[in-house]
Write a protein that holds these residues in place. Structure first.
Motif, PDB file in Angstrom:
ATOM      1  N   LEU B 317       4.811-117.669  24.457  1.00 28.58           N
ATOM      2  CA  LEU B 317       3.844-118.749  24.628  1.00 28.58           C
ATOM      3  C   LEU B 317       4.534-120.102  24.784  1.00 28.58           C
ATOM      4  CD1 LEU B 317       1.123-117.553  22.146  1.00 28.58           C
ATOM      5  CD2 LEU B 317       1.074-117.481  24.640  1.00 28.58           C
ATOM      6  N   ARG B 318       5.650-120.293  24.073  1.00 30.36           N
ATOM      7  CA  ARG B 318       6.350-121.572  24.134  1.00 30.36           C
ATOM      8  C   ARG B 318       7.054-121.803  25.473  1.00 30.36           C
ATOM      9  NH1 ARG B 318       5.676-124.090  20.032  1.00 30.36           N
ATOM     10  NH2 ARG B 318       6.675-125.847  21.043  1.00 30.36           N
ATOM     11  N   SER B 319       7.519-120.705  26.088  1.00 30.90           N
ATOM     12  CA  SER B 319       8.317-120.907  27.296  1.00 30.90           C
ATOM     13  C   SER B 319       7.448-121.091  28.535  1.00 30.90           C
ATOM     14  CB  SER B 319       9.308-119.746  27.469  1.00 30.90           C
ATOM     15  OG  SER B 319       8.601-118.541  27.410  1.00 30.90           O
ATOM     16  N   GLU B 320       6.158-121.242  28.337  1.00 32.32           N
ATOM     17  CA  GLU B 320       5.221-121.538  29.420  1.00 32.32           C
ATOM     18  C   GLU B 320       5.417-120.654  30.641  1.00 32.32           C
ATOM     19  OE1 GLU B 320       5.637-125.676  29.942  1.00 32.32           O
ATOM     20  OE2 GLU B 320       4.617-126.143  28.058  1.00 32.32           O
ATOM     21  N   LEU B 321       5.434-119.374  30.377  1.00 33.44           N
ATOM     22  CA  LEU B 321       5.561-118.417  31.461  1.00 33.44           C
ATOM     23  C   LEU B 321       4.244-118.315  32.222  1.00 33.44           C
ATOM     24  CD1 LEU B 321       7.395-115.741  29.377  1.00 33.44           C
ATOM     25  CD2 LEU B 321       8.290-116.729  31.460  1.00 33.44           C
ATOM     26  N   PRO B 322       4.322-117.832  33.471  1.00 37.44           N
ATOM     27  CA  PRO B 322       3.077-117.630  34.220  1.00 37.44           C
ATOM     28  C   PRO B 322       2.166-116.618  33.515  1.00 37.44           C
ATOM     29  CG  PRO B 322       5.018-117.132  35.569  1.00 37.44           C
ATOM     30  CD  PRO B 322       5.510-117.535  34.234  1.00 37.44           C
ATOM     31  N   VAL B 323       0.888-116.770  33.719  1.00 36.72           N
ATOM     32  CA  VAL B 323      -0.107-115.919  33.072  1.00 36.72           C
ATOM     33  C   VAL B 323       0.173-114.439  33.288  1.00 36.72           C
ATOM     34  CG1 VAL B 323      -2.533-115.252  33.112  1.00 36.72           C
ATOM     35  CG2 VAL B 323      -1.904-117.650  33.160  1.00 36.72           C
ATOM     36  N   LEU B 324       0.587-114.119  34.508  1.00 37.85           N
ATOM     37  CA  LEU B 324       0.822-112.716  34.842  1.00 37.85           C
ATOM     38  C   LEU B 324       1.899-112.105  33.934  1.00 37.85           C
ATOM     39  CD1 LEU B 324       0.040-110.445  36.839  1.00 37.85           C
ATOM     40  CD2 LEU B 324       2.045-111.115  38.174  1.00 37.85           C
ATOM     41  N   VAL B 325       2.979-112.879  33.701  1.00 36.36           N
ATOM     42  CA  VAL B 325       4.082-112.381  32.880  1.00 36.36           C
ATOM     43  C   VAL B 325       3.623-112.187  31.434  1.00 36.36           C
ATOM     44  CG1 VAL B 325       6.409-112.861  32.033  1.00 36.36           C
ATOM     45  CG2 VAL B 325       5.766-113.485  34.370  1.00 36.36           C
ATOM     46  N   VAL B 326       2.852-113.141  30.928  1.00 35.11           N
ATOM     47  CA  VAL B 326       2.356-113.029  29.559  1.00 35.11           C
ATOM     48  C   VAL B 326       1.476-111.785  29.428  1.00 35.11           C
ATOM     49  CG1 VAL B 326       1.011-114.144  27.751  1.00 35.11           C
ATOM     50  CG2 VAL B 326       2.461-115.515  29.232  1.00 35.11           C
ATOM     51  N   GLY B 327       0.615-111.595  30.422  1.00 34.53           N
ATOM     52  CA  GLY B 327      -0.264-110.429  30.408  1.00 34.53           C
ATOM     53  C   GLY B 327       0.533-109.128  30.421  1.00 34.53           C
ATOM     54  N   LEU B 328       1.587-109.099  31.251  1.00 39.76           N
ATOM     55  CA  LEU B 328       2.413-107.895  31.350  1.00 39.76           C
ATOM     56  C   LEU B 328       3.176-107.633  30.057  1.00 39.76           C
ATOM     57  CD1 LEU B 328       3.923-108.111  34.948  1.00 39.76           C
ATOM     58  CD2 LEU B 328       2.118-106.620  34.103  1.00 39.76           C
ATOM     59  N   PHE B 329       3.697-108.710  29.483  1.00 35.56           N
ATOM     60  CA  PHE B 329       4.403-108.559  28.211  1.00 35.56           C
ATOM     61  C   PHE B 329       3.475-107.932  27.177  1.00 35.56           C
ATOM     62  CE2 PHE B 329       3.742-110.641  24.181  1.00 35.56           C
ATOM     63  CZ  PHE B 329       4.658-109.928  23.431  1.00 35.56           C
ATOM     64  N   CYS B 330       2.275-108.476  27.157  1.00 33.60           N
ATOM     65  CA  CYS B 330       1.290-108.045  26.183  1.00 33.60           C
ATOM     66  C   CYS B 330       1.019-106.555  26.341  1.00 33.60           C
ATOM     67  CB  CYS B 330       0.044-108.831  26.467  1.00 33.60           C
ATOM     68  SG  CYS B 330      -1.005-108.944  25.108  1.00 33.60           S
ATOM     69  N   ALA B 331       0.905-106.147  27.604  1.00 32.47           N
ATOM     70  CA  ALA B 331       0.676-104.738  27.883  1.00 32.47           C
ATOM     71  C   ALA B 331       1.867-103.906  27.411  1.00 32.47           C
ATOM     72  CB  ALA B 331       0.444-104.543  29.371  1.00 32.47           C
ATOM     73  N   GLY B 332       3.091-104.452  27.608  1.00 32.17           N
ATOM     74  CA  GLY B 332       4.288-103.736  27.150  1.00 32.17           C
ATOM     75  C   GLY B 332       4.272-103.527  25.648  1.00 32.17           C
ATOM     76  N   ALA B 333       3.909-104.592  24.926  1.00 35.97           N
ATOM     77  CA  ALA B 333       3.870-104.485  23.472  1.00 35.97           C
ATOM     78  C   ALA B 333       2.764-103.539  23.025  1.00 35.97           C
ATOM     79  CB  ALA B 333       3.667-105.863  22.849  1.00 35.97           C
ATOM     80  N   LEU B 334       1.629-103.587  23.717  1.00 33.42           N
ATOM     81  CA  LEU B 334       0.547-102.664  23.390  1.00 33.42           C
ATOM     82  C   LEU B 334       0.984-101.232  23.655  1.00 33.42           C
ATOM     83  CD1 LEU B 334      -2.681-104.378  24.706  1.00 33.42           C
ATOM     84  CD2 LEU B 334      -2.018-103.938  22.351  1.00 33.42           C
ATOM     85  N   SER B 335       1.744-101.042  24.756  1.00 35.30           N
ATOM     86  CA  SER B 335       2.272 -99.714  25.067  1.00 35.30           C
ATOM     87  C   SER B 335       3.076 -99.189  23.909  1.00 35.30           C
ATOM     88  CB  SER B 335       3.233 -99.763  26.243  1.00 35.30           C
ATOM     89  OG  SER B 335       2.595-100.169  27.387  1.00 35.30           O
TER      90      SER B 335
END
Lengths: 91, 498
Positions: B317-335
């Protein structure tokens, strides 16, 4: 045959050394951050190397076991299906 | 549309795809218990590889791994050390157990053990210990899913709701499809996790420090204690070598004894697949390196997250990544969370029915399957109830769970390799070892530090367990030779152990 046993022994020795050198006291000489290896601290890279080489060692073991199995099909065929019918006794 | 809404939408898409894969997989499996628990014994290499990898790499690796590197520095290296060590013996043990599974129709670890050492008490004890170890583990996965969703949606979706949605989906596909769903969803989730971990692990150090080497040079200059094993304790004091080394040992021994992993031996299509999974496993293990890089990237930040386990979402959240990357990360962690959680739920239910109830009551095949489905829900609800209690010390409980689980190693090894082992020896060893582990855990928890050299209670348990197992076995009547032969040499004269 002897070759197979040699590879098994070598694999066992590799993983025993792996355990010895990532725990106390075997790890102590490698426990320093410098020099950086591919940007990683030396101690972290050393553990990574043990893991990576572990995959290679297991691959060699697997090749050796496969060749061994392929090399004695007659024995395998006899062991498996009908002849040896002690099977079936439920525990 | 606000940023958090976009992220939430991406997560929903991801969850929908997972659900679709899970439900479709089930349509191909048979309706029997073997189909539900052991996937009709026909998993191929790709599926086996990711099932094992994704099951082992739980939310603990994805959130706890960076959390450890961030707060405890080099202590985290223990997580990198144990996996390959734990899996290597499986090259021989796996096919051996699988042969017994095919020969006698075993689908759980306790069935194998009770097959060799007939005792209903042993069966019930194994079931009770397994489930006791599973609940905190499932809870941890649920909290992981909840934490990620809460963090990236700015708290608009609270932990309780996020965990409920993610695990509602898991329950749905585990209930309808059994282990086939676990296999195919894990393949999908495994690929996803690896891709996300590597890209973030390289990206974050570059973005924040200009490179991986540059990052470590700065950490070395400002916090040198972080880069020296055994690292720090949770409280920030130096950790002991005894604690670090025995953590590696207990995790390596425990790794393959987790019932949800051991049962994978019974799902493999053939021995070839099982062996290849072992060979490839260390490559999966290296995925912890980028995971650690993510954690180290947070070390020098002036601000800190509310809890070390939040470091990953916090950095994202701090590194102000694009929304798509945050969403993908989130999916990775959920995985990471869901791929372990589903296997755990499934295994907990299977073990309870097969080992806890099966030996005492006869059930029809359909009845067993239905009961397992009910139990998936029961275990899920119990774990969820614990997950809502945010300050429960779950990592502590999980470590104790490892201490109990690694007590399964001596009986399993004895069942497969030691002719002279007897039922009283196995039962006495298991009771003594588990009691020792629980004793040292409880006294430590109450503030009395009795453990010599800071050794893990699981190792202390084994030190009592093995002599008791051997001693009592030798003092009691040996088992029938034909009976032991079937277990020591399940494939007749051409076995691999000669």
């Amino acid at each position: 045959m002897n070759r197979v046993k040699l590879v098994r022994a070598a694999t066992t020795i590799y993983f025993v050394l792996f355990l010895v050198f990532v725990t106390w006291p075997g790890f102590v000489p490698f426990n320093r951050p410098l020099p950086l290896v591919l940007g990683l601290p030396f101690n972290m890279a050393a553990i990574g190397l043990w893991v990576g080489l572990g995959a290679v060692v297991l691959f060699v073991l697997d090749r050796s076991e496969e060749r061994n199995r392929a090399g004695r099909p007659a024995e395998d065929a006899r062991g498996r299906p009908g002849r040896d019918s002690r099977a079936g006794g439920a525990g | 549309m606000e940023r958090w809404q976009l992220i939430a939408a991406l997560i929903l898409v991801y969850l929908a795809v997972t659900l679709g894969i899970g439900l479709m997989a089930g349509r191909r499996a048979s309706r029997s218990v073997t189909g539900y628990v052991a996937g009709d014994r026909r998993f191929g290499l790709l599926v086996m590889y990711f099932v094992t990898g994704a099951t082992v790499f739980s939310a603990f690796a994805f959130l706890g791994g960076p959390g450890w590197a961030y707060s405890r520095g080099a202590a985290a290296f223990y997580i990198l050390s144990y996996g390959a060590l734990g899996i290597a013996p499986w090259y021989f043990i796996g096919p051996h157990a699988a042969a017994l599974g095919r020969r006698f129709g075993y689908v759980t670890q306790a069935q194998l053990l009770v097959g060799r050492f007939p005792s209903r008490f042993l069966s019930a004890l194994m079931a009770a210990l397994s489930v006791a170890a599973f609940v905190p583990y499932v809870t941890l996965q649920m909290q992981g899913a909840g934490i990620v969703i809460e963090a990236v949606t700015d708290g608009h979706v609270p932990l309780a709701v996020g965990a409920a949605i993610a695990y509602g989906i898991v329950a749905l596909y585990v209930l309808t499809s059994g282990v086939a769903a676990v296999g195919w969803t894990n393949t999908f989730q495994g690929i996803f996790m690896v891709a996300i971990a590597w890209s973030l692990g390289i990206y974050l150090p570059f973005r924040l420090y200009g490179g991986v080497g540059e990052m470590f040079e700065r950490i070395l200059a400002e916090r040198p204690e972080m880069l020296s094993v055994p690292g720090l304790t949770a409280a920030g004091d130096p950790w002991s070598w005894g604690g670090y080394s025995s953590a590696i040992l207990v995790s390596a021994i425990g790794l393959m004894m987790w019932p949800h992993l051991f049962m994978k031996a019974f799902t493999a299509r053939d021995d070839r697949t099982l062996r290849r999974t072992v060979v490839l496993f260390p490559t999966f293990q290296l995925f912890l390196i980028p995971v650690f890089l993510i954690g180290f990237a947070g070390v020098l930040l002036p601000e800190s997250p509310p809890n070390a386990d939040f470091i990953l979402p916090f950095l994202i959240l701090r590194s102000e990544l694009p929304v798509l990357v945050v969403g993908l990360f989130c999916a990775g962690a959920l995985s990471a969370s869901m791929s372990t959680g589903d296997a755990l739920l499934h295994a907990a239910a299977s073990v309870t029915v097969e080992d806890g109830i099966g030996p005492f009551r006869r059930l029809s095949d359909a009845g067993q399957r239905r009961l397992m489905q009910v139990l998936v829900l029961v275990v899920g609800v119990v774990a969820y109830w614990f997950a809502l209690d945010e300050d429960s010390s779950l990592v502590v409980l999980l470590l104790t769970a490892y201490g109990i689980i690694c007590q399964f190693a001596p009986p399993i090894c004895a069942a497969l390799f030691w002719r002279r082992a007897t039922t009283p020896g196995i039962v006495a060893g298991l009771v003594a070892g588990s009691a020792t582990a629980v004793f040292f855990f409880t006294t430590g928890y109450l503030g009395m530090e009795l453990r010599p050299l800071d050794l893990h209670e699981g190792i202390l348990g084994l030190m009592v367990h093995i002599p008791v197992l051997v001693g009592v076995s030798l003092a009691t009547r040996p088992q029938d030779r034909d009976h032991t032969e079937a277990f020591l040499n399940p494939r007749g004269s051409s076995g691999t152990h000669d």
